[in-house]
Design an enzyme around this catalytic site. Structure first.
Site, mmCIF file in Angstrom:
data_model
loop_
_atom_site.group_PDB
_atom_site.id
_atom_site.type_symbol
_atom_site.label_atom_id
_atom_site.label_comp_id
_atom_site.label_asym_id
_atom_site.label_seq_id
_atom_site.Cartn_x
_atom_site.Cartn_y
_atom_site.Cartn_z
ATOM 1 C CB CYS A 1 -45.481 -12.219 -25.408
ATOM 2 S SG CYS A 1 -45.901 -12.699 -23.779
ATOM 3 N NE ARG B 1 -43.326 -15.950 -15.800
ATOM 4 C CZ ARG B 1 -44.442 -16.400 -16.799
ATOM 5 N NH1 ARG B 1 -45.223 -16.418 -15.688
ATOM 6 N NH2 ARG B 1 -44.896 -16.019 -17.457
ATOM 7 C CD GLN C 1 -45.686 -19.434 -20.252
ATOM 8 O OE1 GLN C 1 -44.924 -18.285 -21.090
ATOM 9 N NE2 GLN C 1 -46.928 -18.634 -19.263
ATOM 10 C CG ASP D 1 -46.834 -18.138 -24.321
ATOM 11 O OD1 ASP D 1 -48.598 -18.668 -24.316
ATOM 12 O OD2 ASP D 1 -46.237 -18.053 -24.201
ATOM 13 C CG HIS E 1 -48.048 -15.402 -28.506
ATOM 14 N ND1 HIS E 1 -47.157 -15.700 -27.425
ATOM 15 C CD2 HIS E 1 -48.633 -14.412 -26.848
ATOM 16 C CE1 HIS E 1 -46.756 -15.096 -27.033
ATOM 17 N NE2 HIS E 1 -47.603 -14.634 -26.123
ATOM 18 C CE LYS F 1 -56.958 -13.502 -15.355
ATOM 19 N NZ LYS F 1 -56.168 -13.238 -15.146
ATOM 20 C CG HIS G 1 -50.897 -13.085 -23.838
ATOM 21 N ND1 HIS G 1 -49.178 -13.054 -24.697
ATOM 22 C CD2 HIS G 1 -51.065 -11.309 -23.994
ATOM 23 C CE1 HIS G 1 -48.872 -11.953 -23.901
ATOM 24 N NE2 HIS G 1 -50.136 -11.211 -24.325
HETATM 25 ZN ZN LIG Z 1 -48.174 -14.253 -24.467
#
Ligand SMILES: [Zn+2]
Ligand SMILES: [Zn+2]
Length: 568
Positions: free
Chosen positions: A268, A297, A315, A317, A319, A399, A445
């Site tokens: 992000c 992580r 990911q 991912d 945004h 979410k 996200h």
């Molecule tokens: Zn994010």
């Protein structure tokens, strides 16, 4: 029947049985699990599955004796006296806050410090079975002694137990770690580090098919693709707040030119920095930026599990930055897109969870309400069944989670669509509105598959390794009956490869039966068997992994059928 009380009572019965059968047993605790119970023991003997039958038999005797569960309340001093020499129990006793009742439950000659509740009598336990034994650190702390945890299940009937065991067996057959080895898809190694995955050629091929499809679909949906680095300076992670709130999941920094750098746990902040490189106008919103971003992580060694729980993963991912007026439509689009992607991989049974504002939260009530409404409306418009988890959202925004049920009924969390009221503030991002004034954009996200590693693990188990045609790393294998047809077999393969199919030839000297068995074991969708007859007729005998012999087909006709089956 109170299932929890019943299962927990079964844990006591198991502990009583273990104490009867083994020497010097120290007890810790015995809580319930989703379908059963466990109990943690410390004892000199190493318990193995060979011990299960006699533990079960002893449990059966205790149940049959029909002891009552007798509750007694004691003072702290009395309790300490009863627990003398039982070190874990004494520590658990010390955990009970001053003023709370200290209770024991006794059944037969077995007495245990316990809050309860229990069944009235041992005979009320209808059916149980011991499942497994595993090491488990006392209190889950790795520097503490390793205890032996015995797992069991307890249910209303023997039939329920049998069904459960059948499901377990099915899950075992589909275990992605086992299939990963058999089909040569991936591995991990102590030498490399726990939770770090090697994608072998066949697994990597499937991944690249998934990625290609993912990119194509994202472009169609109006996303743009980004690439960002694997590390960033500590300044970035201070600005993003990760060093304050997320540090325990991040790897130690490395020093470069007197600056500290961290490996990214999330993508992000990088996407936000791209946003900040320009003055943004309402005219360019919404911005949808997607990245297959590899993050690292820290996860405790004990929770790592094959591909499902790893330390390094990619990911899928993205945004989304949009205005208040665009938000509702963006969420709808995102949700529809998520459903489409999940369905294309064969997950039809999808349910959703909407998580709302927790007690401790940032962002205005107005923003929270607007964001929650957009999520709720999108779910309703798309006619998706959802449950609301009141107060279950992160402190920075509400979410929606999408969960799928796989072919054997297990639920898996997949897509997440997550609002963020925090990062736009921290990085002070804005756009110039129609009114010529700066406004804060909404930021969302979202990940559809979650991570490629975990998704692949779920995919392997869902299909039991027999991937659908469009994902199969080896779609077709040509098998010649004798070496005389080998040239023709190679020609068939070449023709199909020319049509973009993934084809191999089994050029081994084995008998045709062995070649078929081998291809079947590798779960290859189609085997094309060629002998003298097929060679003369310029045809192939088609064999499907699921349906067996499908008869002879001219090559051109086969190509048409395979093209049809390739469509996602
Ligand atoms: Zn994010
Ligand atoms: Zn108890």
């Amino acid at each position: 029947m109170d299932l929890e009380a019943m299962r927990h009572s079964a844990a006591h019965v198991m502990a009583a049985a273990v104490v009867r059968l083994f020497e010097n047993v120290q007890l810790d605790i015995g809580p319930v699990t989703k379908d059963g119970f466990y109990y943690d023991f410390d004892l000199p003997a190493r318990i193995s599955p060979e011990d299960f039958p006699r533990i079960e038999a002893e449990m059966g005797r205790i149940i049959k004796a029909d002891y009552p569960f007798e509750k007694t309340q004691m003072s702290r001093a009395e309790a300490a006296e009863v627990l003398k020499g039982r070190k874990y129990k004494l520590e658990r006793l010390a955990d009970i806050p001053e003023g709370e009742p200290i209770t024991f439950y006794k059944c037969g000659d077995f007495i245990d410090l316990c809050r309860g509740p229990h069944l009235a009598r041992t005979d009320e336990i209808p059916a149980f079975k011991i499942l497994s034994v595993a090491g488990s650190y006392y209190r889950g702390i790795e520097t503490n002694p390793m205890l032996q945890r015995i797992y069991g299940i307890a249910a209303q009937s023997h039939k329920e137990i049998a069904d459960y065991l059948a499901r377990l067996e099915e899950a075992r057959k589909r275990d992605h770690r086992k299939l990963g080895r058999e089909l040569d898809l991936f591995s991990s190694h102590d030498e490399i580090g726990a939770g770090l995955i090697l994608w072998h050629a066949k697994g990597a091929l499937i991944r690249s098919i998934i990625e290609d499809y993912w990119r194509r679909e994202h472009l169609k949906e109006g996303y743009e693709l980004l690439y960002t680095p694997h590390l960033g300076r500590s300044l970035l992670w201070t600005n993003s707040g990760h060093l304050d709130f997320y540090r325990e999941s991040m790897y130690a920094p490395m020093k470069i030119d007197d600056q500290e750098y961290f490996i990214k746990p999330m993508n992000c902040p990088f996407h936000i920095m791209v946003y900040k490189t320009n003055l943004r106008s309402y005219r360019e919103l919404p911005l949808r930026w997607a990245e297959l971003g590899t993050v690292y992580r820290y996860e405790k060694a004990g929770v790592l599990h094959g591909l499902l729980r790893v330390r390094g993963f990619t990911q899928d991912d993205a945004h989304i930055f949009c205005t208040a007026a665009q938000m509702e439509e963006e969420i709808r689009k995102t949700l529809r897109f998520a459903m489409k992607i999940l369905r294309s991989f064969g997950f039809a049974d999808i349910s959703a969870y909407l998580s709302t504002k927790p007690a401790k939260a940032i962002g205005s009530d107005e923003n929270w309400t607007a964001a929650i409404n957009s999520l709720r409306n999108a779910l309703q418009n798309e006619k998706i069944n959802f449950a609301v988890e009141e107060g279950g959202g992160a402190f920075y925004g509400p979410k929606v989670d999408l969960k799928i049920h796989d072919v054997i009924g297990r639920e898996w969390q997949m897509s997440t669509i997550q609002f963020d009221f925090n990062l736009p503030e921290r990085f002070d991002i804005s756009y110039i509105g129609e009114d010529g004034q700066p406004h804060r954009p909404y930021m969302v996200h979202r990940a559809l598959l979650g991570s490629l590693e975990r998704f692949f693990g779920i995919l392997i188990e869902h299909y039991g390794g027999a991937f659908p045609f469009w994902l199969a790393p080896e779609q077709v294998r040509v098998l010649s009956i004798t070496d005389k047809e080998l040239e023709y077999a190679k020609k068939v393969a070449e023709t199909l490869r020319g049509e973009n199919f993934r084809v191999t030839v089994d050029a081994s000297s084995g008998k045709i039966g062995a070649k078929i068995r081998n291809a079947q074991m590798k779960k290859i969708p189609y085997m094309l068997i060629v002998g003298a007859k097929e060679q003369t007729a310029r045809s192939v005998s088609v064999r499907s992994r699921f349906e067996g012999d499908k008869g002879a087909l001219p090559l051109a006709e086969l190509i048409g059928k395979l093209e049809e089956e390739s469509k996602v």
